[in-house]
Scaffold this motif. Structure first.
Motif, PDB file in Angstrom:
ATOM      1  N   LEU A   1      54.712  31.218  75.596  1.00  0.00           N
ATOM      2  CA  LEU A   1      53.714  30.510  74.789  1.00  0.00           C
ATOM      3  C   LEU A   1      52.351  31.181  74.883  1.00  0.00           C
ATOM      4  CD1 LEU A   1      54.701  26.834  75.559  1.00  0.00           C
ATOM      5  CD2 LEU A   1      54.759  27.938  73.315  1.00  0.00           C
ATOM      6  N   CYS A   2      51.981  31.604  76.082  1.00  0.00           N
ATOM      7  CA  CYS A   2      50.700  32.293  76.250  1.00  0.00           C
ATOM      8  C   CYS A   2      50.684  33.612  75.492  1.00  0.00           C
ATOM      9  CB  CYS A   2      50.405  32.522  77.726  1.00  0.00           C
ATOM     10  SG  CYS A   2      49.973  31.012  78.606  1.00  0.00           S
ATOM     11  N   PHE A   3      51.759  34.394  75.585  1.00  0.00           N
ATOM     12  CA  PHE A   3      51.817  35.664  74.874  1.00  0.00           C
ATOM     13  C   PHE A   3      51.650  35.440  73.372  1.00  0.00           C
ATOM     14  CE2 PHE A   3      54.746  38.306  77.939  1.00  0.00           C
ATOM     15  CZ  PHE A   3      53.847  38.120  78.972  1.00  0.00           C
ATOM     16  N   SER A   4      52.396  34.490  72.827  1.00  0.00           N
ATOM     17  CA  SER A   4      52.385  34.255  71.378  1.00  0.00           C
ATOM     18  C   SER A   4      51.002  33.902  70.856  1.00  0.00           C
ATOM     19  CB  SER A   4      53.363  33.137  71.009  1.00  0.00           C
ATOM     20  OG  SER A   4      54.688  33.544  71.240  1.00  0.00           O
ATOM     21  N   SER A   5      50.213  33.229  71.670  1.00  0.00           N
ATOM     22  CA  SER A   5      48.868  32.823  71.243  1.00  0.00           C
ATOM     23  C   SER A   5      47.770  33.633  71.925  1.00  0.00           C
ATOM     24  CB  SER A   5      48.666  31.330  71.525  1.00  0.00           C
ATOM     25  OG  SER A   5      49.560  30.559  70.741  1.00  0.00           O
ATOM     26  N   LYS A   6      48.159  34.689  72.644  1.00  0.00           N
ATOM     27  CA  LYS A   6      47.213  35.580  73.338  1.00  0.00           C
ATOM     28  C   LYS A   6      46.266  34.799  74.246  1.00  0.00           C
ATOM     29  CE  LYS A   6      47.447  39.183  69.846  1.00  0.00           C
ATOM     30  NZ  LYS A   6      46.707  40.093  68.975  1.00  0.00           N
ATOM     31  N   LEU A   7      46.863  33.936  75.052  1.00  0.00           N
ATOM     32  CA  LEU A   7      46.087  33.101  75.971  1.00  0.00           C
ATOM     33  C   LEU A   7      45.956  33.762  77.339  1.00  0.00           C
ATOM     34  CD1 LEU A   7      47.616  29.603  75.153  1.00  0.00           C
ATOM     35  CD2 LEU A   7      45.500  30.627  74.271  1.00  0.00           C
TER      36      LEU A   7
ATOM     37  N   LYS B   1      48.007  44.264  82.247  1.00  0.00           N
ATOM     38  CA  LYS B   1      49.217  44.083  81.449  1.00  0.00           C
ATOM     39  C   LYS B   1      48.934  43.228  80.228  1.00  0.00           C
ATOM     40  CE  LYS B   1      52.643  45.497  81.806  1.00  0.00           C
ATOM     41  NZ  LYS B   1      53.253  46.639  81.079  1.00  0.00           N
ATOM     42  N   LEU B   2      48.155  42.143  80.398  1.00  0.00           N
ATOM     43  CA  LEU B   2      47.819  41.294  79.251  1.00  0.00           C
ATOM     44  C   LEU B   2      47.005  42.061  78.212  1.00  0.00           C
ATOM     45  CD1 LEU B   2      46.976  37.907  80.984  1.00  0.00           C
ATOM     46  CD2 LEU B   2      49.012  38.471  79.634  1.00  0.00           C
ATOM     47  N   THR B   3      46.075  42.888  78.667  1.00  0.00           N
ATOM     48  CA  THR B   3      45.287  43.700  77.732  1.00  0.00           C
ATOM     49  C   THR B   3      46.201  44.597  76.914  1.00  0.00           C
ATOM     50  OG1 THR B   3      43.354  43.639  79.179  1.00  0.00           O
ATOM     51  CG2 THR B   3      43.460  45.445  77.570  1.00  0.00           C
ATOM     52  N   GLU B   4      47.165  45.212  77.580  1.00  0.00           N
ATOM     53  CA  GLU B   4      48.132  46.078  76.913  1.00  0.00           C
ATOM     54  C   GLU B   4      49.000  45.281  75.938  1.00  0.00           C
ATOM     55  OE1 GLU B   4      51.165  49.595  78.354  1.00  0.00           O
ATOM     56  OE2 GLU B   4      50.899  47.874  79.666  1.00  0.00           O
ATOM     57  N   LEU B   5      49.492  44.133  76.386  1.00  0.00           N
ATOM     58  CA  LEU B   5      50.334  43.295  75.523  1.00  0.00           C
ATOM     59  C   LEU B   5      49.586  42.803  74.294  1.00  0.00           C
ATOM     60  CD1 LEU B   5      52.160  41.040  78.140  1.00  0.00           C
ATOM     61  CD2 LEU B   5      53.269  42.624  76.548  1.00  0.00           C
ATOM     62  N   TYR B   6      48.384  42.300  74.509  1.00  0.00           N
ATOM     63  CA  TYR B   6      47.644  41.674  73.422  1.00  0.00           C
ATOM     64  C   TYR B   6      47.105  42.685  72.424  1.00  0.00           C
ATOM     65  CZ  TYR B   6      48.117  37.376  76.162  1.00  0.00           C
ATOM     66  OH  TYR B   6      48.603  36.294  76.863  1.00  0.00           O
TER      67      TYR B   6
ATOM     68  N   LEU C   1      54.552  41.619  65.711  1.00  0.00           N
ATOM     69  CA  LEU C   1      56.002  41.604  65.881  1.00  0.00           C
ATOM     70  C   LEU C   1      56.404  42.092  67.269  1.00  0.00           C
ATOM     71  CD1 LEU C   1      58.778  41.036  64.712  1.00  0.00           C
ATOM     72  CD2 LEU C   1      58.757  43.331  63.719  1.00  0.00           C
ATOM     73  N   ALA C   2      55.764  43.139  67.755  1.00  0.00           N
ATOM     74  CA  ALA C   2      56.073  43.652  69.089  1.00  0.00           C
ATOM     75  C   ALA C   2      55.682  42.638  70.166  1.00  0.00           C
ATOM     76  CB  ALA C   2      55.354  44.978  69.329  1.00  0.00           C
ATOM     77  N   LEU C   3      54.555  41.970  69.997  1.00  0.00           N
ATOM     78  CA  LEU C   3      54.143  40.948  70.961  1.00  0.00           C
ATOM     79  C   LEU C   3      55.110  39.778  70.951  1.00  0.00           C
ATOM     80  CD1 LEU C   3      52.181  39.890  73.068  1.00  0.00           C
ATOM     81  CD2 LEU C   3      50.753  39.025  71.181  1.00  0.00           C
ATOM     82  N   GLN C   4      55.567  39.376  69.771  1.00  0.00           N
ATOM     83  CA  GLN C   4      56.526  38.272  69.687  1.00  0.00           C
ATOM     84  C   GLN C   4      57.842  38.654  70.368  1.00  0.00           C
ATOM     85  OE1 GLN C   4      55.726  35.308  68.933  1.00  0.00           O
ATOM     86  NE2 GLN C   4      57.754  34.427  69.107  1.00  0.00           N
ATOM     87  N   THR C   5      58.233  39.909  70.262  1.00  0.00           N
ATOM     88  CA  THR C   5      59.445  40.382  70.950  1.00  0.00           C
ATOM     89  C   THR C   5      59.270  40.252  72.460  1.00  0.00           C
ATOM     90  OG1 THR C   5      59.991  41.895  69.150  1.00  0.00           O
ATOM     91  CG2 THR C   5      60.955  42.379  71.300  1.00  0.00           C
TER      92      THR C   5
END
Length: 126
Positions: free
Chosen positions: A72-78, A14-19, A24-28
């Motif tokens: 926070l992790c999503f926004s910074s791709k952590l 899921k993280l691979t897909e998100l990142y 803009l889509a990731l921030q959403t």
């Protein structure tokens, strides 16, 4: 996006897909998980009946906390890791915890900048 199983591998997929999403889509997604943690998990992971019931009953304060950390992790791709051992047989209580070494900074105007990682761990008490 495709639903993943709620497993360590499923979380990484899921993280691979998100990142791979546009910023803009990731921030959403980051803002959505922050405000609607339980709903976001249900929309993005396949859950069995026990997982679904457990998530439904998860305390709102802890769900908000988990959602903020994930955002926070999503926004910074952590990295986000999941430790999910098989449950014991018989009666047990399930605990969900998180630990992190996140360092977060903001200039007050732009989205926060974070470094570090987040780990979710399920444990059981017999």
């Amino acid at each position: 996006m495709t639903k993943q199983p709620l497993t360590p591998v499923g979380v990484q997929n899921k993280l691979t897909e998100l990142y791979a999403l546009a910023d803009l889509a990731l921030q959403t997604e980051a803002l959505t998980i922050q405000s609607f943690f339980k709903e976001w998990v249900k929309a993005n992971f396949t859950l069995n009946t026990k997982q679904d019931e457990y998530l439904d009953n998860l305390n709102d304060q802890i769900a908000a906390y988990f959602g903020s950390q994930c955002s926070l992790c999503f926004s910074s791709k952590l990295p986000i890791d999941l430790i999910y051992p098989a449950p014991p047989s018989g009666e047990y209580s399930k605990w969900t915890g998180s630990s992190n070494n996140l360092a977060v900074k903001s200039d007050g105007k732009e989205k926060p900048t974070a470094t570090g990682s987040l780990t979710f761990e399920f444990t059981y008490t017999v």
